[in-house]
Scaffold this motif. Structure first.
Motif, short mmCIF file in Angstrom:
data_model
loop_
_atom_site.label_atom_id
_atom_site.label_comp_id
_atom_site.label_asym_id
_atom_site.label_seq_id
_atom_site.Cartn_x
_atom_site.Cartn_y
_atom_site.Cartn_z
N ARG A 138 3.38 -5.31 -2.65
CA ARG A 138 2.13 -5.41 -1.89
C ARG A 138 2.34 -5.32 -0.38
O ARG A 138 1.56 -4.62 0.31
CB ARG A 138 1.42 -6.72 -2.23
CG ARG A 138 0.70 -6.70 -3.56
CD ARG A 138 0.15 -8.08 -3.88
NE ARG A 138 -0.24 -8.17 -5.29
CZ ARG A 138 -0.49 -9.31 -5.90
NH1 ARG A 138 -0.39 -10.46 -5.23
NH2 ARG A 138 -0.82 -9.33 -7.18
N PRO A 139 3.33 -6.00 0.22
CA PRO A 139 3.49 -5.86 1.68
C PRO A 139 3.72 -4.41 2.12
O PRO A 139 3.15 -3.98 3.13
CB PRO A 139 4.71 -6.74 1.97
CG PRO A 139 4.72 -7.75 0.88
CD PRO A 139 4.23 -7.02 -0.33
N LEU A 140 4.52 -3.66 1.38
CA LEU A 140 4.75 -2.25 1.74
C LEU A 140 3.46 -1.46 1.66
O LEU A 140 3.13 -0.69 2.58
CB LEU A 140 5.80 -1.64 0.80
CG LEU A 140 6.02 -0.13 0.94
CD1 LEU A 140 6.54 0.21 2.33
CD2 LEU A 140 6.98 0.37 -0.13
N TYR A 141 2.70 -1.63 0.58
CA TYR A 141 1.43 -0.92 0.43
C TYR A 141 0.47 -1.29 1.55
O TYR A 141 -0.24 -0.43 2.09
CB TYR A 141 0.81 -1.24 -0.93
CG TYR A 141 1.38 -0.47 -2.09
CD1 TYR A 141 2.73 -0.59 -2.42
CD2 TYR A 141 0.60 0.37 -2.86
CE1 TYR A 141 3.27 0.10 -3.49
CE2 TYR A 141 1.13 1.08 -3.93
CZ TYR A 141 2.47 0.93 -4.23
OH TYR A 141 3.00 1.63 -5.29
N ALA A 142 0.43 -2.58 1.89
CA ALA A 142 -0.50 -3.03 2.93
C ALA A 142 -0.11 -2.48 4.30
O ALA A 142 -0.97 -2.05 5.08
CB ALA A 142 -0.54 -4.56 2.97
N VAL A 143 1.18 -2.48 4.60
CA VAL A 143 1.65 -1.95 5.89
C VAL A 143 1.32 -0.47 6.00
O VAL A 143 0.79 0.00 7.02
CB VAL A 143 3.16 -2.20 6.05
CG1 VAL A 143 3.71 -1.41 7.23
CG2 VAL A 143 3.44 -3.67 6.24
N VAL A 144 1.62 0.30 4.95
CA VAL A 144 1.35 1.73 4.98
C VAL A 144 -0.15 2.00 5.09
O VAL A 144 -0.59 2.88 5.84
CB VAL A 144 1.94 2.41 3.72
CG1 VAL A 144 1.52 3.87 3.65
CG2 VAL A 144 3.46 2.30 3.73
N THR A 145 -0.95 1.23 4.35
CA THR A 145 -2.41 1.42 4.41
C THR A 145 -2.95 1.18 5.81
O THR A 145 -3.73 1.98 6.34
CB THR A 145 -3.10 0.48 3.42
OG1 THR A 145 -2.64 0.76 2.09
CG2 THR A 145 -4.60 0.64 3.48
N GLY A 146 -2.54 0.08 6.43
CA GLY A 146 -3.00 -0.20 7.79
C GLY A 146 -2.56 0.85 8.78
O GLY A 146 -3.34 1.30 9.63
N LEU A 147 -1.30 1.29 8.69
CA LEU A 147 -0.80 2.31 9.60
C LEU A 147 -1.53 3.64 9.41
O LEU A 147 -1.85 4.33 10.38
CB LEU A 147 0.70 2.51 9.39
CG LEU A 147 1.61 1.35 9.82
CD1 LEU A 147 3.06 1.64 9.43
CD2 LEU A 147 1.51 1.10 11.32
N LEU A 214 4.94 -5.25 12.62
CA LEU A 214 3.83 -6.18 12.41
C LEU A 214 3.80 -6.67 10.97
O LEU A 214 3.42 -7.81 10.70
CB LEU A 214 2.50 -5.49 12.76
CG LEU A 214 2.33 -5.08 14.22
CD1 LEU A 214 1.04 -4.28 14.39
CD2 LEU A 214 2.33 -6.30 15.12
N GLY A 215 4.18 -5.81 10.04
CA GLY A 215 4.22 -6.23 8.65
C GLY A 215 5.25 -7.31 8.40
O GLY A 215 5.04 -8.21 7.59
N GLY A 216 6.37 -7.23 9.09
CA GLY A 216 7.38 -8.27 8.95
C GLY A 216 6.97 -9.58 9.59
O GLY A 216 7.32 -10.65 9.11
N ALA A 217 6.20 -9.51 10.66
CA ALA A 217 5.81 -10.72 11.38
C ALA A 217 4.73 -11.51 10.64
O ALA A 217 4.69 -12.74 10.73
CB ALA A 217 5.32 -10.37 12.78
N VAL A 218 3.85 -10.80 9.90
CA VAL A 218 2.69 -11.48 9.29
C VAL A 218 2.69 -11.39 7.77
O VAL A 218 2.34 -12.35 7.09
CB VAL A 218 1.38 -10.88 9.86
CG1 VAL A 218 0.17 -11.55 9.22
CG2 VAL A 218 1.33 -11.05 11.37
N LEU A 219 3.11 -10.24 7.23
CA LEU A 219 2.97 -10.00 5.79
C LEU A 219 4.26 -10.21 5.01
O LEU A 219 4.33 -9.85 3.83
CB LEU A 219 2.47 -8.57 5.55
CG LEU A 219 1.21 -8.14 6.30
CD1 LEU A 219 0.82 -6.73 5.90
CD2 LEU A 219 0.07 -9.10 6.04
#
Length: 297
Positions: A138-147, A214-219
């Motif tokens: 999920r974190p990878l998918y969320a980071v890619v989606t936001g970017l 940002l994904g590492g800092a929050v997600l």
């Protein structure tokens, strides 16, 4: 000696500039010395805190390399998706049909206005509530989606501005020879706009690479910066050394990306200059007779 942009400095201005330069240099050196003193007092410059990066492989294989892989994976996926999507959105914003232009404009402006971190958080909630994506992915998918959502919107504006910056005479000439709008965009406008847009596009790709942090800092996405944070704690609050190594890696990656873009831009410009075929006298004569139908059977 005067210039179009500025007047030549007089004696007083020169003395003042020299004085300001000396003062700035002294202040800068004093600041650097103070930083060195503080780091030395905190024992952050001791060789014991840097030795592991030069004499061992454990920090690289356990922390840095896995984090770098995740950073490159997320950035590569976001770039591959955002670039064509941004191009499509940018071209759609130039459509003559209001039912295409207006909704696309609303979408682009909407996602440009939202911080990319908020988009990542919404993406994580979306994949958690409405999909079967595993907790680990999920974190990878969320980071890619936001970017993708944010940077595709920014790239759409870059594409639109690059196309609009071209002279209108080229579009009018293409229409005059019978090219359709799709052919005009594909054959005339986009190839020329790419060279103009390339520096801005590369700048946005650098932003994509850095925003994976940002994904590492929050997600809790285990990217390079998050791995450095874990590594610094494991080796006894080794913050300065760990984050310095990570900063050097980011600088190297971004420098490689911008260097490649500069090489590609020069290659495209050379290709443009050499794309015109040069005809000899015999070729011109053959072309002329073929066009008029003379000299042939």
């Amino acid at each position: 000696m005067s210039s179009v942009l500025y007047d030549a400095q007089g004696p007083r201005a020169k003395r003042r500039n020299v004085l300001l330069t000396v003062v700035f240099t002294v202040v800068l050196l004093a600041l650097l010395w103070w930083v060195y003193q503080v780091l030395d007092e905190k024992e952050q410059l001791d060789w014991a805190k840097w030795e592991m990066f030069f004499t061992g492989t454990e920090p690289w294989s356990t922390y840095i390399w896995p984090g770098l892989q995740n950073t490159l994976k997320a950035a590569a996926l976001a770039m591959v998706i955002a670039l064509p999507l941004g191009a499509v959105l940018g071209i759609a914003r130039l459509s003559d049909h209001a039912w295409v232009r207006i909704p696309v404009g609303v979408v682009v402006e909407f996602f440009r206005a939202i911080p990319v971190l908020v988009l990542m958080i919404f993406g994580l909630a979306l994949f958690s509530e409405y999909t079967d994506v595993s907790t680990q992915d999920r974190p990878l998918y969320a980071v890619v989606t936001g970017l993708v959502l944010y940077n595709a919107s920014v790239l759409a504006e870059i594409v639109r501005a690059g196309i609009l910056a071209l002279p209108k005479g080229q579009s009018e000439a293409a229409m005059a020879v019978g090219l359709r709008k799709g052919q005009l965009m594909r054959l005339i406008l986009l190839p020329q706009a790419v060279t103009t847009m390339l520096p801005a596009i590369v700048s946005q790709l650098v932003v994509i690479l850095k925003d994976t942090a940002l994904g590492g800092a929050v997600l809790t996405f285990p990217e390079l910066l998050a791995s450095a944070n874990t590594m610094s704690g494991y080796y006894g609050a080794n913050v300065i050394a760990s984050f310095t190594v990570v900063a050097v890696i980011y600088i190297a990656l971004n420098f490689a990306l911008t260097t490649f873009a500069g090489w590609l831009e020069q290659r495209l410009r050379r290709a443009k200059k050499s794309s015109g075929a040069v005809l000899g006298a015999n070729d011109a004569q053959v072309a002329g007779t073929a066009g008029t139908g003379a000299g042939g059977m």
